[in-house]
Write a protein that holds these residues in place. Structure first.
Motif, PDB file in Angstrom:
ATOM      1  N   LEU A  98       0.863  -1.186   0.000  1.00 36.82           N
ATOM      2  CA  LEU A  98       0.000   0.000   0.000  1.00 36.82           C
ATOM      3  C   LEU A  98       0.899   1.234   0.000  1.00 36.82           C
ATOM      4  CD1 LEU A  98      -2.573  -1.144   2.698  1.00 36.82           C
ATOM      5  CD2 LEU A  98      -2.879  -1.143   0.225  1.00 36.82           C
ATOM      6  N   ILE A  99       0.318   2.363  -0.419  1.00 33.69           N
ATOM      7  CA  ILE A  99       1.110   3.604  -0.404  1.00 33.69           C
ATOM      8  C   ILE A  99       1.040   4.170   1.015  1.00 33.69           C
ATOM      9  CG2 ILE A  99       1.380   5.913  -1.401  1.00 33.69           C
ATOM     10  CD1 ILE A  99      -0.132   4.833  -3.881  1.00 33.69           C
ATOM     11  N   PRO A 100       2.186   4.219   1.718  1.00 30.26           N
ATOM     12  CA  PRO A 100       2.134   4.543   3.156  1.00 30.26           C
ATOM     13  C   PRO A 100       1.639   5.947   3.466  1.00 30.26           C
ATOM     14  CG  PRO A 100       4.416   4.306   2.394  1.00 30.26           C
ATOM     15  CD  PRO A 100       3.543   3.903   1.259  1.00 30.26           C
ATOM     16  N   VAL A 101       1.757   6.881   2.515  1.00 31.07           N
ATOM     17  CA  VAL A 101       1.355   8.265   2.828  1.00 31.07           C
ATOM     18  C   VAL A 101      -0.134   8.505   2.586  1.00 31.07           C
ATOM     19  CG1 VAL A 101       3.637   9.274   2.422  1.00 31.07           C
ATOM     20  CG2 VAL A 101       2.030   9.092   0.516  1.00 31.07           C
ATOM     21  N   LEU A 102      -0.815   7.492   2.069  1.00 28.65           N
ATOM     22  CA  LEU A 102      -2.249   7.654   1.808  1.00 28.65           C
ATOM     23  C   LEU A 102      -3.059   6.856   2.830  1.00 28.65           C
ATOM     24  CD1 LEU A 102      -2.433   7.310  -2.089  1.00 28.65           C
ATOM     25  CD2 LEU A 102      -2.189   9.375  -0.714  1.00 28.65           C
ATOM     26  N   THR A 103      -4.276   7.323   3.100  1.00 26.79           N
ATOM     27  CA  THR A 103      -5.163   6.587   4.002  1.00 26.79           C
ATOM     28  C   THR A 103      -5.706   5.376   3.245  1.00 26.79           C
ATOM     29  OG1 THR A 103      -7.098   7.793   3.261  1.00 26.79           O
ATOM     30  CG2 THR A 103      -5.888   8.746   5.105  1.00 26.79           C
ATOM     31  N   ALA A 104      -6.420   4.501   3.998  1.00 22.55           N
ATOM     32  CA  ALA A 104      -6.995   3.306   3.373  1.00 22.55           C
ATOM     33  C   ALA A 104      -7.904   3.721   2.213  1.00 22.55           C
ATOM     34  CB  ALA A 104      -7.789   2.532   4.419  1.00 22.55           C
ATOM     35  N   VAL A 108      -7.396   3.043  -2.009  1.00 20.92           N
ATOM     36  CA  VAL A 108      -8.378   2.414  -2.902  1.00 20.92           C
ATOM     37  C   VAL A 108      -8.731   3.384  -4.036  1.00 20.92           C
ATOM     38  CG1 VAL A 108     -10.679   1.388  -3.037  1.00 20.92           C
ATOM     39  CG2 VAL A 108      -9.272   1.008  -1.007  1.00 20.92           C
ATOM     40  N   GLU A 109      -8.892   4.646  -3.655  1.00 19.35           N
ATOM     41  CA  GLU A 109      -9.270   5.668  -4.640  1.00 19.35           C
ATOM     42  C   GLU A 109      -8.203   5.874  -5.714  1.00 19.35           C
ATOM     43  OE1 GLU A 109     -10.676   9.641  -3.835  1.00 19.35           O
ATOM     44  OE2 GLU A 109     -11.249   8.942  -1.846  1.00 19.35           O
ATOM     45  N   PHE A 110      -6.954   5.642  -5.314  1.00 23.33           N
ATOM     46  CA  PHE A 110      -5.835   5.968  -6.216  1.00 23.33           C
ATOM     47  C   PHE A 110      -5.985   5.274  -7.576  1.00 23.33           C
ATOM     48  CE2 PHE A 110      -1.396   5.937  -7.684  1.00 23.33           C
ATOM     49  CZ  PHE A 110      -1.082   7.274  -7.506  1.00 23.33           C
ATOM     50  N   ILE A 111      -6.368   3.978  -7.533  1.00 23.42           N
ATOM     51  CA  ILE A 111      -6.541   3.218  -8.773  1.00 23.42           C
ATOM     52  C   ILE A 111      -7.656   3.845  -9.616  1.00 23.42           C
ATOM     53  CG2 ILE A 111      -7.236   0.953  -9.722  1.00 23.42           C
ATOM     54  CD1 ILE A 111      -4.569   0.826  -8.341  1.00 23.42           C
ATOM     55  N   LEU A 112      -8.740   4.241  -8.901  1.00 19.77           N
ATOM     56  CA  LEU A 112      -9.875   4.835  -9.620  1.00 19.77           C
ATOM     57  C   LEU A 112      -9.488   6.172 -10.238  1.00 19.77           C
ATOM     58  CD1 LEU A 112     -12.579   3.953  -6.969  1.00 19.77           C
ATOM     59  CD2 LEU A 112     -12.357   2.950  -9.241  1.00 19.77           C
ATOM     60  N   GLN A 113      -8.613   6.885  -9.527  1.00 17.28           N
ATOM     61  CA  GLN A 113      -8.172   8.164 -10.088  1.00 17.28           C
ATOM     62  C   GLN A 113      -7.343   7.948 -11.343  1.00 17.28           C
ATOM     63  OE1 GLN A 113      -5.152  10.559  -8.895  1.00 17.28           O
ATOM     64  NE2 GLN A 113      -6.188  12.410  -9.593  1.00 17.28           N
ATOM     65  N   ASP A 137     -14.425   1.250   9.906  1.00 16.65           N
ATOM     66  CA  ASP A 137     -13.880   2.188  10.904  1.00 16.65           C
ATOM     67  C   ASP A 137     -12.405   2.513  10.662  1.00 16.65           C
ATOM     68  OD1 ASP A 137     -13.313  -0.457  11.369  1.00 16.65           O
ATOM     69  OD2 ASP A 137     -13.125  -0.213  13.548  1.00 16.65           O
ATOM     70  N   LYS A 138     -11.841   1.986   9.572  1.00 12.97           N
ATOM     71  CA  LYS A 138     -10.410   2.236   9.321  1.00 12.97           C
ATOM     72  C   LYS A 138     -10.192   3.055   8.043  1.00 12.97           C
ATOM     73  CE  LYS A 138      -9.114  -0.451  12.740  1.00 12.97           C
ATOM     74  NZ  LYS A 138      -8.554   0.123  13.962  1.00 12.97           N
ATOM     75  N   ILE A 139     -11.265   3.625   7.559  1.00 11.05           N
ATOM     76  CA  ILE A 139     -11.223   4.328   6.271  1.00 11.05           C
ATOM     77  C   ILE A 139     -10.145   5.412   6.217  1.00 11.05           C
ATOM     78  CG2 ILE A 139     -12.586   6.054   4.977  1.00 11.05           C
ATOM     79  CD1 ILE A 139     -14.996   4.143   5.419  1.00 11.05           C
ATOM     80  N   ASP A 140     -10.017   6.154   7.316  1.00  7.73           N
ATOM     81  CA  ASP A 140      -9.065   7.272   7.310  1.00  7.73           C
ATOM     82  C   ASP A 140      -7.748   6.938   7.999  1.00  7.73           C
ATOM     83  OD1 ASP A 140     -10.695   9.022   5.840  1.00  7.73           O
ATOM     84  OD2 ASP A 140     -11.914   9.369   7.642  1.00  7.73           O
ATOM     85  N   ASN A 141      -7.512   5.642   8.200  1.00  8.78           N
ATOM     86  CA  ASN A 141      -6.230   5.242   8.806  1.00  8.78           C
ATOM     87  C   ASN A 141      -5.193   5.018   7.711  1.00  8.78           C
ATOM     88  OD1 ASN A 141      -8.169   4.812  10.942  1.00  8.78           O
ATOM     89  ND2 ASN A 141      -6.552   3.682  11.991  1.00  8.78           N
ATOM     90  N   GLY A 144       0.297   2.333   8.124  1.00  9.21           N
ATOM     91  CA  GLY A 144       1.125   2.149   9.317  1.00  9.21           C
ATOM     92  C   GLY A 144       0.304   1.935  10.576  1.00  9.21           C
ATOM     93  N   ASP A 145      -0.964   2.372  10.534  1.00 11.03           N
ATOM     94  CA  ASP A 145      -1.829   2.224  11.712  1.00 11.03           C
ATOM     95  C   ASP A 145      -2.686   0.964  11.628  1.00 11.03           C
ATOM     96  OD1 ASP A 145      -0.893   4.701  12.547  1.00 11.03           O
ATOM     97  OD2 ASP A 145      -2.424   5.759  11.387  1.00 11.03           O
ATOM     98  N   LEU A 146      -2.483   0.147  10.600  1.00 10.53           N
ATOM     99  CA  LEU A 146      -3.310  -1.055  10.417  1.00 10.53           C
ATOM    100  C   LEU A 146      -2.469  -2.308  10.639  1.00 10.53           C
ATOM    101  CD1 LEU A 146      -5.131  -0.029   7.080  1.00 10.53           C
ATOM    102  CD2 LEU A 146      -6.014   0.188   9.417  1.00 10.53           C
ATOM    103  N   SER A 147      -3.156  -3.388  11.056  1.00  8.83           N
ATOM    104  CA  SER A 147      -2.451  -4.670  11.202  1.00  8.83           C
ATOM    105  C   SER A 147      -2.196  -5.253   9.809  1.00  8.83           C
ATOM    106  CB  SER A 147      -3.311  -5.633  12.013  1.00  8.83           C
ATOM    107  OG  SER A 147      -4.447  -6.002  11.237  1.00  8.83           O
ATOM    108  N   GLY A 148      -1.380  -6.311   9.748  1.00 17.89           N
ATOM    109  CA  GLY A 148      -1.080  -6.946   8.463  1.00 17.89           C
ATOM    110  C   GLY A 148      -2.348  -7.422   7.773  1.00 17.89           C
ATOM    111  N   GLY A 149      -3.233  -8.037   8.554  1.00 10.43           N
ATOM    112  CA  GLY A 149      -4.478  -8.543   7.981  1.00 10.43           C
ATOM    113  C   GLY A 149      -5.335  -7.422   7.430  1.00 10.43           C
ATOM    114  N   GLN A 150      -5.385  -6.329   8.206  1.00  9.89           N
ATOM    115  CA  GLN A 150      -6.188  -5.177   7.748  1.00  9.89           C
ATOM    116  C   GLN A 150      -5.593  -4.563   6.481  1.00  9.89           C
ATOM    117  OE1 GLN A 150      -5.978  -3.032  11.462  1.00  9.89           O
ATOM    118  NE2 GLN A 150      -8.041  -3.651  12.052  1.00  9.89           N
TER     119      GLN A 150
END
Lengths: 229, 407
Positions: A98-104, A108-113, A137-141, A144-150
């Protein structure tokens, strides 16, 4: 041969960069139909990652063809191939990537953009997908703030964002614990049924193999077994 | 979103980015401040030369420029002064009688240039009256004729206020004439080269000493409303007085113009050196940023980000990095140059050296707005050029291999 969503014809790949050329694929022909949930398995060095790269248009075969929805992607020029990948193939990687500087949501949006989808539509779709993979509940995380599974669930949402015909997942559970693996597989099976998206995994993981409806075993660059359950 | 990703990417490794930003900031500040300092020195030198020494335009007979003798003078200068005063753009006009002479004190003697002036009219053209450091500007009266000499000459002649100075000069008859003058004022400008030979006396006193025709003058000095009017007024005067030599300040002191050009050239050379150094710093940082993100860039290319967008993203990161440094550098430079330009920087410790070259030791740095704009544009161009190599490096990644790179 009946042509499926994806079909390969006599795929060969020889890596000649080393002193002794390495024959990674040795004439693979196969066909994968719509909405299949397929695992490509085999020992290390058997050629499963190379096959996955060929199917995703990330690497070119030494000879042979890869057809996706009737398009011979091995003959596409580089620029059209990139565009083809953007609109037809979803990728899930072992290390999430994932791109670390972007939120969850932004990941996802990046591909759509890249596809030129409008801001409102891409925000709506990103939120829908993140809810579908169980991360409302993790949309704006940030990653780095998410677990591997998330993180891997975000990467599944990202792979699904462009509504691809099929998703290639390279060892998607290799870095996950049992609980996360089970959750991820549940989500992917649900998406497979809900969106009729074809899932193709390369894996060593027995837990993935247990859930796959088709298992293609690669040995020495050839299809050794092809079982449908 | 590519813009947003590029902006956020530069803050991923804050320390590394801050080092580059600091380097850009300091490079820019150093360059701009040096240029402002040089600019200020040169402009002050030009202003001082115009206001104390040569004014904007001078008129002489053509021969006077070769031989500064009383013999080469202009007729009817009072009428000329009135005519010139009516030309648009002319602020003030005065005429002078000038001649080489010898000044002797009780101690020693020195070769000098006598400037016989009309003190009140001279005040309107030059600011020599503001440079009096001892005594006064032809205000006190006494038995002997008053003379203004420079501090430098006073030291040489061991003279002080009230000292007697004998001027030896050629009479219009061809004989030598001797005149006794009393030092009424001592002046000091920032240019000791000018100060040493130039002395000032009243026109009437020199006329009495030399028998010079009062209707004539050696030199007419013209002050304009602003320096930009020099060329049109010179053109108009040359048309009017074709037989005379009408010289603008640029031709009277061509070194002033050359000095300006030389400073410009040096500034651009310094700028190029700084920009090249900046470019290498940026390339190094961006190469590190690209190489440590091999897997991420591979992923972006794999999922369908085309080469143009990958290139754009890396180029934007480079430009943002440089622009942050430029912004900070320009703010610091502008504030420093503004305040040092208001209060001046006093290089008193090196005053003697500065003044022997005609520069004031109190420097007011100055930089025009267009230079800040030019600098910003140049930094952006440098950033764009610097981004090419790292961006091309990224484009050469094979997505399949890059995805599997170790983080």
């Amino acid at each position: 041969m009946v042509m499926g969503v994806i079909s390969t014809k006599a795929l060969h790949k020889v890596y000649s960069e080393t002193r002794i050329p390495v024959r990674a694929l040795n004439g693979i022909s196969l066909s994968i139909e719509e909405a299949e949930f397929t695992a490509i398995v085999g020992p290390s060095g058997s050629g499963k990652t190379t096959l996955l790269n060929m199917l995703g248009g990330l690497d070119a075969p030494s000879s042979g063809e890869v057809h996706i929805n009737g398009t011979n992607i091995t003959s596409l020029p580089s620029r059209r191939l990139i565009d083809f990948r953007l609109h037809n193939i979803g990728f899930v990687f072992q290390s999430f990537n994932l791109i670390p500087v972007l939120t969850a949501r932004e990941n996802v949006e990046f591909i759509l953009q890249l596809q030129g989808v409008s801001k409102n539509e891409r925000q709506k779709r990103a939120i829908e997908l993140l809810e579908a993979v169980g991360l409302p509940d993790k949309i704006d995380n940030r990653p780095g703030d998410l677990s591997g599974g998330q993180q891997q669930r975000v990467s599944v949402a990202r792979a699904l964002a462009s509504k691809p015909r099929f998703i290639l997942a390279d060892e998607p559970t290799a870095n996950l614990d049992s609980k996360s693996t089970a959750e991820l597989l549940d989500i992917m099976m649900k998406m497979n049924e809900q969106y009729k998206t074809t899932f193709i995994f390369s894996t060593h993981d027995q837990r993935v193999m247990d859930r796959a409806r088709r298992i293609i075993t690669i040995e020495d660059g050839k299809v050794a077994r092809d079982e449908t359950r | 979103m590519i813009w947003s990703v590029a902006w956020r990417n530069i803050w991923r490794n804050k320390l590394r980015s801050l080092v580059v930003i600091l380097a850009v900031t300091l490079g820019l500040f150093g360059t701009l401040f040096m240029i402002a300092l040089s600019n200020g020195m040169v402009e002050q030198k030009i202003d001082a030369s115009i206001s104390n020494e040569i004014s904007h335009i001078q008129i002489h007979t053509p021969e006077f420029m070769q031989d500064q003798s009383l013999a080469f003078s202009m007729d009817s200068t009072r009428a000329m002064e009135d005519e010139i005063s009516s030309i648009p753009g002319v602020k003030a006009v005065t005429s002078r009688i000038k001649a080489m002479a010898m000044a002797s004190s009780a101690a020693t003697g020195a070769g000098i240039m006598v400037n016989a002036i009309d003190p009140e009219k001279e005040k309107a053209v030059t600011k020599i009256y503001k440079s009096i450091i001892e005594g006064d500007y032809f205000e006190s009266s006494g038995k002997s004729a008053p003379i203004l000499i420079s501090k430098k000459l006073a030291t040489k002649l061991k003279a002080k206020i009230g000292s007697r100075i004998v001027i030896t000069i050629q009479h219009t008859s061809g004989e030598l004439a001797y005149g006794l003058f009393r030092v009424s004022g001592i002046y000091k400008t920032a240019n000791t080269v000018y100060d040493e030979p130039n002395i000032f006396v009243k026109k009437a006193d020199l006329i009495a000493l030399t028998g010079f025709d009062p209707s004539k003058s050696s030199e007419i000095a013209i002050l304009l409303n602003n320096v930009e009017q020099t060329d049109p007024v010179t053109k108009s005067l040359r048309a009017k007085y074709a037989a005379l030599s009408v010289l603008p300040w640029k031709e009277l002191e061509p070194i002033l113009l050359a000095l300006g050009s030389m400073i410009d050239q040096m500034s651009y050379f310094l700028l190029i050196v700084i920009l090249v150094a900046m470019a290498f710093g940026i390339i190094n940082t961006m190469m590190m940023a690209v190489l440590e993100r091999t897997r991420e860039l591979g992923m972006l290319m794999a999922v369908g980000m085309n080469k143009r967008k990958v290139f754009l993203m890396i180029m934007l990161e480079t430009i943002f990095l440089a622009l942050v440094g430029t912004f900070v550098g320009i703010i610091i430079s502008a504030v420093t140059i503004h305040f040092s330009g208001l209060y001046g920087l006093n290089f008193a410790a090196w005053a003697e050296g500065y003044e022997s070259w005609g520069f004031s030791a109190l420097v007011y740095p100055k930089l025009y707005l267009y230079f800040y704009v030019e600098m910003t544009v140049l930094v952006i161009i440098t950033a764009i050029i610097s981004s090419i190599y790292p961006a091309r490096k990224a484009l050469r990644f094979n997505p399949a291999a890059a995805i599997r790179e170790d983080a």
